[in-house]
Design an enzyme around this catalytic site. Structure first.
Site, mmCIF file in Angstrom:
data_model
loop_
_atom_site.group_PDB
_atom_site.id
_atom_site.type_symbol
_atom_site.label_atom_id
_atom_site.label_comp_id
_atom_site.label_asym_id
_atom_site.label_seq_id
_atom_site.Cartn_x
_atom_site.Cartn_y
_atom_site.Cartn_z
ATOM 1 N N ALA A 1 -9.119 3.042 5.388
ATOM 2 C CA ALA A 1 -10.093 3.186 4.299
ATOM 3 C C ALA A 1 -10.553 4.639 4.297
ATOM 4 C CB ALA A 1 -11.277 2.241 4.512
ATOM 5 N N HIS B 1 0.833 -1.196 0.000
ATOM 6 C CA HIS B 1 0.000 0.000 0.000
ATOM 7 C C HIS B 1 0.879 1.261 0.000
ATOM 8 C CE1 HIS B 1 -4.248 -1.261 0.588
ATOM 9 N NE2 HIS B 1 -3.647 -2.405 0.837
ATOM 10 N N PRO B 2 0.449 2.294 -0.686
ATOM 11 C CA PRO B 2 1.229 3.539 -0.728
ATOM 12 C C PRO B 2 1.022 4.361 0.547
ATOM 13 C CG PRO B 2 -0.803 3.831 -1.952
ATOM 14 C CD PRO B 2 -0.781 2.389 -1.511
ATOM 15 N N PHE C 1 0.988 3.435 7.013
ATOM 16 C CA PHE C 1 -0.305 3.638 7.652
ATOM 17 C C PHE C 1 -1.411 3.378 6.627
ATOM 18 C CE2 PHE C 1 -3.875 6.558 8.657
ATOM 19 C CZ PHE C 1 -4.240 6.028 9.879
#
Length: 483
Positions: free
Chosen positions: A437, A382-383, A434
């Protein structure tokens, strides 16, 4: 390579549909805005039941006043025969008078051989404009029949039905089915509806052999057959109370915006008896004392459903996809981690997984069952929020859209600097970025969560990050599949 592929274990695909319409069934939009559709079925089986006069091996043993009766092999059971004869000779006419007097439409499930032996009753049905659907060739048990023999009986039932009534049946209900009955009826191709299911309170479409078949489920609970079964109805009052409670519940639900259908199953030899017929009359009077009720034949329901809810094939059906197609469609749901989709594909998939929630569950199962190292790799894929990849426009389309929805592509200089500081501190502490959603949240809400969660220990934060990954997956699936 082709030999190896052919030796691969095929994933399990579950045939039963445990989801149906789910929590959001369609509004049937019954005529007149009715809160409930009430439908009476009269099963006409008398003269079509097991009997050695019909070239059967034994006498009938099902649904009579002789509860627990056993078939008499090779012999006539005169008592059983006379009970069925009562339905044709007396019970039918009592029910015919009751329904025609009240102006209530009826669907008859007519066994073809029984209809052929009751010409006066058939004429009365037609004069009353009752629908005569097919109840098969004979009122016998088809569970052990071959597919070919059952198909032959179905074809003969249609032929005889047309010969006796003047037209082919457009509805089908066998009752004592095999595992193939519904599929055979669909393959026959000439039925507006098939009713050999008990799985819903609304019609639905079932696909098989390149056809979409309308299914109108039937009932075994609001059914007078329970006068002839253990722990069934012992009196007319019990029958009336059960029908009334069912109707009241469905009428109230329909009034609150969730209309349904109520089926009532009847038999001439059972409810046609005076003490039971009185209960049925009370129920008819009760129903007709309410407004917003649509009394219909099953063929009328079929026509309404076809007009208002025609079949529309879903764009995506995960449970029917081949492996490569499945991975191509859903490999990006977990960021840069198509192994999740690959492992999910190997699990048991069925119609219940063709929704956003259903597919989410099976993808999450694959994710949760993976070793921690694999799940950590998903987190690392995840970025950062509002990080270097975002600034360089190198996010996936899904991530870019999600971050933009929260305004992370239009931060103030101070907020951007704050995100950069938190990102660096978080990765240094936990070893992964981190994750939250972001859809539906503002940049300030995200910053507040960031500052709160950075104080967690690693085990708590690892679980929190995995939970957020699953939430992101669900939101992405809802953009692709019905919820």
């Amino acid at each position: 390579m082709s030999i190896l592929k052919s030796m691969e274990k095929q994933p399990v695909r579950y045939q039963r549909d445990m989801r149906g319409y789910g929590r959001n069934p369609p509004n049937p939009d019954w005529p007149g805005g009715a809160h409930v559709c009430v439908q009476f079925v009269l099963n006409y089986e008398e003269g079509g039941e097991n009997c050695i006069l019909h070239e059967d091996a034994a006498s009938e043993a099902f649904l009579s006043e002789i509860v627990g009766a056993q078939p008499w092999q090779g012999m006539r059971h005169r008592n059983m025969e006379s009970i069925y004869e009562y339905g044709a000779r007396a019970g039918f006419w009592r029910l015919h008078a009751m329904f025609t007097r009240a102006g209530v439409p009826v669907t008859v499930y007519g066994v073809a051989t029984a209809l052929a032996r009751s010409p006066d009753q058939v004429a009365a049905m037609q004069e009353a404009d009752w629908e005569i659907a097919s109840h098969g060739l004979k009122w016998i048990d088809y569970r052990d029949w071959s597919r070919e023999d059952e198909r032959r009986h179905m074809d003969e039932a249609i032929r005889l039905h047309r010969e006796v009534t003047g037209r082919r049946p457009t509805g089908w209900y066998t009752g004592r089915t095999s595992a193939e009955t519904v599929l055979l009826a669909i393959e026959e191709g000439g039925f507006a509806y098939v009713s050999d299911t008990y799985d819903d309170e609304l019609p639905y479409w079932l696909e098989h052999a390149g056809r979409a078949q309308l299914i109108i489920p039937y009932t075994l609970d609001a059914n007078d057959m329970r006068f002839a079964t253990p722990q069934g109805f012992n009196s007319g009052d019990q029958f009336f109370t059960y029908l009334k409670d069912s109707f009241d519940t469905l009428h109230a639900e329909g009034k609150s915006g969730r209309p349904r259908m109520m089926n009532i199953g009847l038999h001439c030899r059972l409810v046609g008896r005076p003490g039971r017929a009185a209960a049925l009359q009370r129920f008819i009077d009760y129903v007709q004392g309410h407004d917003k009720v649509w009394l219909a034949r099953r063929i009328d329901i079929a026509g309404h459903w076809q007009a208002r809810h025609p079949f529309r094939a879903p764009a995506l059906r995960p449970s029917r996809m081949e492996r490569d197609e499945f991975v191509a469609a859903f490999g990006g749901i977990f960021e840069h981690s198509d192994w999740v989709a690959r492992r999910a594909f190997e699990l048991e998939l069925g119609p219940a997984h063709d929704s956003a929630g259903g597919l989410h569950n099976v993808l999450c199962r694959a994710f949760r069952a993976a070793p921690e190292s694999d799940r950590l790799a998903v987190l690392k894929a995840h970025p950062d929020l509002a990080g270097r990849l975002a600034a360089a426009r190198r996010l996936t389309a899904a991530s870019a859209g999600e971050q933009a929805s929260a305004g992370l592509d239009a931060l103030t200089d101070s907020d951007r600097e704050r995100f950069a500081t938190l990102n660096a501190s978080y990765v240094a502490k936990f070893g992964f970025p981190f994750i939250i959603a972001v859809r539906g949240r503002s940049s300030q809400e995200i910053l507040a969560a960031f500052e709160r969660r950075i104080g967690n220990d690693r085990a708590v934060e690892f679980d929190a990050a995995c939970t957020e990954v699953e939430r992101i997956a669900l939101l992405r699936l809802r953009d692709m599949l019905p919820s």
